[in-house]
Structures are given as structure tokens and as C-alpha cells.
Scaffold this motif. Structure first.
Motif, PDB file in Angstrom:
ATOM      1  N   ALA A 158       1.025  -0.993  -0.105  1.00 24.84           N
ATOM      2  CA  ALA A 158       0.150  -0.134  -0.031  1.00 24.84           C
ATOM      3  C   ALA A 158       0.975   1.505  -0.349  1.00 24.84           C
ATOM      4  N   GLN A 159       2.099   1.329   0.936  1.00 27.98           N
ATOM      5  CA  GLN A 159       2.710   2.644   0.679  1.00 27.98           C
ATOM      6  C   GLN A 159       3.905   2.333  -0.296  1.00 27.98           C
ATOM      7  N   THR A 160       3.771   1.603  -1.238  1.00 31.73           N
ATOM      8  CA  THR A 160       4.745   1.238  -2.234  1.00 31.73           C
ATOM      9  C   THR A 160       3.727   2.463  -2.966  1.00 31.73           C
ATOM     10  N   LEU A 161       2.386   1.959  -3.498  1.00 30.80           N
ATOM     11  CA  LEU A 161       1.264   2.133  -4.369  1.00 30.80           C
ATOM     12  C   LEU A 161       0.830   3.730  -3.996  1.00 30.80           C
ATOM     13  N   ARG A 162       0.796   3.708  -2.787  1.00 30.61           N
ATOM     14  CA  ARG A 162       0.136   5.197  -2.075  1.00 30.61           C
ATOM     15  C   ARG A 162       1.393   5.554  -1.096  1.00 30.61           C
ATOM     16  N   PRO A 163       2.426   6.514  -1.636  1.00 28.98           N
ATOM     17  CA  PRO A 163       3.503   6.918  -0.239  1.00 28.98           C
ATOM     18  C   PRO A 163       2.727   7.613   0.823  1.00 28.98           C
ATOM     19  N   ASP A 164       1.276   8.483   0.558  1.00 32.83           N
ATOM     20  CA  ASP A 164       1.694   9.131   1.162  1.00 32.83           C
ATOM     21  C   ASP A 164       0.146   8.629   2.303  1.00 32.83           C
ATOM     22  N   ILE A 165       0.143   7.349   2.276  1.00 31.43           N
ATOM     23  CA  ILE A 165      -1.243   7.197   3.223  1.00 31.43           C
ATOM     24  C   ILE A 165      -0.684   6.307   4.527  1.00 31.43           C
ATOM     25  N   ALA A 166      -2.209   6.780   5.025  1.00 25.97           N
ATOM     26  CA  ALA A 166      -1.379   5.974   7.089  1.00 25.97           C
ATOM     27  C   ALA A 166      -1.843   5.019   6.378  1.00 25.97           C
ATOM     28  N   VAL A 167      -1.442   4.163   7.777  1.00 22.84           N
ATOM     29  CA  VAL A 167      -1.438   2.630   7.782  1.00 22.84           C
ATOM     30  C   VAL A 167      -1.714   2.178   9.558  1.00 22.84           C
TER      31      VAL A 167
ATOM     32  N   ALA B 143       0.577   2.302  12.809  1.00 23.28           N
ATOM     33  CA  ALA B 143       0.815   2.331  13.525  1.00 23.28           C
ATOM     34  C   ALA B 143      -0.201   1.109  14.619  1.00 23.28           C
ATOM     35  N   THR B 144      -0.232   1.107  15.182  1.00 22.87           N
ATOM     36  CA  THR B 144      -0.637  -0.580  15.961  1.00 22.87           C
ATOM     37  C   THR B 144      -1.802  -0.088  16.560  1.00 22.87           C
ATOM     38  N   ILE B 145      -2.612  -1.370  16.870  1.00 22.75           N
ATOM     39  CA  ILE B 145      -4.412  -0.737  17.128  1.00 22.75           C
ATOM     40  C   ILE B 145      -4.765  -2.669  18.021  1.00 22.75           C
ATOM     41  N   ARG B 146      -4.588  -3.177  18.879  1.00 25.47           N
ATOM     42  CA  ARG B 146      -4.938  -4.811  19.409  1.00 25.47           C
ATOM     43  C   ARG B 146      -6.066  -4.672  19.697  1.00 25.47           C
ATOM     44  N   LYS B 147      -7.091  -6.241  18.635  1.00 26.82           N
ATOM     45  CA  LYS B 147      -8.287  -6.339  19.045  1.00 26.82           C
ATOM     46  C   LYS B 147      -8.465  -7.325  20.952  1.00 26.82           C
TER      47      LYS B 147
ATOM     48  N   ARG C  98     -10.938   5.718  17.906  1.00 31.11           N
ATOM     49  CA  ARG C  98     -11.219   7.348  18.221  1.00 31.11           C
ATOM     50  C   ARG C  98      -9.951   7.946  17.754  1.00 31.11           C
ATOM     51  N   SER C  99      -9.126   7.740  19.006  1.00 34.92           N
ATOM     52  CA  SER C  99      -8.190   9.184  19.208  1.00 34.92           C
ATOM     53  C   SER C  99      -7.248   8.296  18.319  1.00 34.92           C
ATOM     54  N   THR C 100      -7.142   7.567  17.665  1.00 33.34           N
ATOM     55  CA  THR C 100      -5.341   6.635  17.261  1.00 33.34           C
ATOM     56  C   THR C 100      -6.508   7.148  15.863  1.00 33.34           C
ATOM     57  N   LEU C 101      -7.170   7.248  14.781  1.00 34.39           N
ATOM     58  CA  LEU C 101      -7.517   7.580  14.397  1.00 34.39           C
ATOM     59  C   LEU C 101      -7.336   8.958  13.957  1.00 34.39           C
ATOM     60  N   GLN C 102      -8.048   9.736  14.528  1.00 36.50           N
ATOM     61  CA  GLN C 102      -7.581  11.215  14.865  1.00 36.50           C
ATOM     62  C   GLN C 102      -6.146  11.563  14.760  1.00 36.50           C
TER      63      GLN C 102
END
Length: 132
Positions: free
Chosen positions: A79-88, A112-116, A124-128
């Protein structure tokens, strides 16, 4: 008037959610829509890559690390190769090895990571923070 949050507080960010569990994917999409994001869902890496290769505007890729056809880390790299500005944002509820792989990716500054299972406020705060 329109600003970075859009008209009437609607968020202009678009998120692609990649999750092979249909229930988890549906619930995540519903929550993100309730947060005001435009969302797309994919059940596997191939579908996600098709969307990433398209002209569809995307701000963030949120992917499960344990996909059946490609790992979330590999998908993030492509994804980052195709779209260098995308957040993951990588999500995982699995074992220590996957958690170590996620931490290694964070150290490299790629994601960034989030645990399920994650709490809605935490999501919400992570995405913001990622999309600020």
C-alpha cells in the motif's frame, strides 16, 4: 463552509478496512461511518490491492495483520509503495510473533498499531491522531 472536517462536521477522510472476518469487518465499517469517515471494506489482500490501485481517494488503510492470502504487514508495505502518503493502522488480536512484527513496523515508522478487541474511544483517538 467547508474545512478539514467537511460540511456539517462530516469527515473528509476515507478509510479502507481489510478484515477477513465478515462480522468484525461489518462492525468496524459501521463504527467508522458513525465517526464520520467514508469507508470501504475488503475481505482479503487481493481485493484491497485492487482498491489501492484504483483512483479511489484513500487517507488510511486499516488492516488485520492475519489475513488468509497476504499478511497485513505485506499489504501495508505494498500500500505504501502504491500510495506513499497513505497512513496505515495494523490491527491484531493474535500471538506474540505477530505483535513483535507489528512493533518492528512501528519502530521503522511505517505504521501504527491497535490491539483487538479495541475500545471505540481508543480507535477514535488513534485515527484522529493519525489523520491530523
Amino acid at each position: 463552509m467547508q474545512d478539514e472536517t467537511g460540511v456539517l462536521g462530516v469527515n473528509l477522510h476515507t478509510i479502507l478496512v481489510v478484515e477477513d472476518d465478515a462480522v468484525v469487518r461489518t462492525l468496524t465499517l459501521e463504527v467508522l461511518e458513525a465517526f464520520g469517515y467514508q469507508v470501504f471494506g475488503a475481505e482479503d489482500g487481493d481485493t484491497a490491492l485492487s482498491i489501492l490501485r484504483s483512483e479511489q481517494a484513500l487517507s488510511l488503510l486499516m488492516t488485520d495483520i492475519g489475513l488468509p492470502d497476504i499478511s497485513g504487514l505485506e499489504l501495508a508495505q505494498q500500500a505504501q509503495t502504491l500510495r506513499p502518503d497513505i497512513a496505515v493502522l495494523l490491527a491484531s488480536g493474535y500471538d506474540a510473533q505477530q505483535n513483535q512484527e507489528m512493533q518492528d513496523a512501528v519502530v521503522r515508522g511505517a505504521v501504527a498499531t491497535i490491539r483487538k478487541p479495541f475500545q471505540l474511544d481508543q480507535l477514535r483517538s488513534t485515527l484522529q491522531a493519525m489523520l491530523a
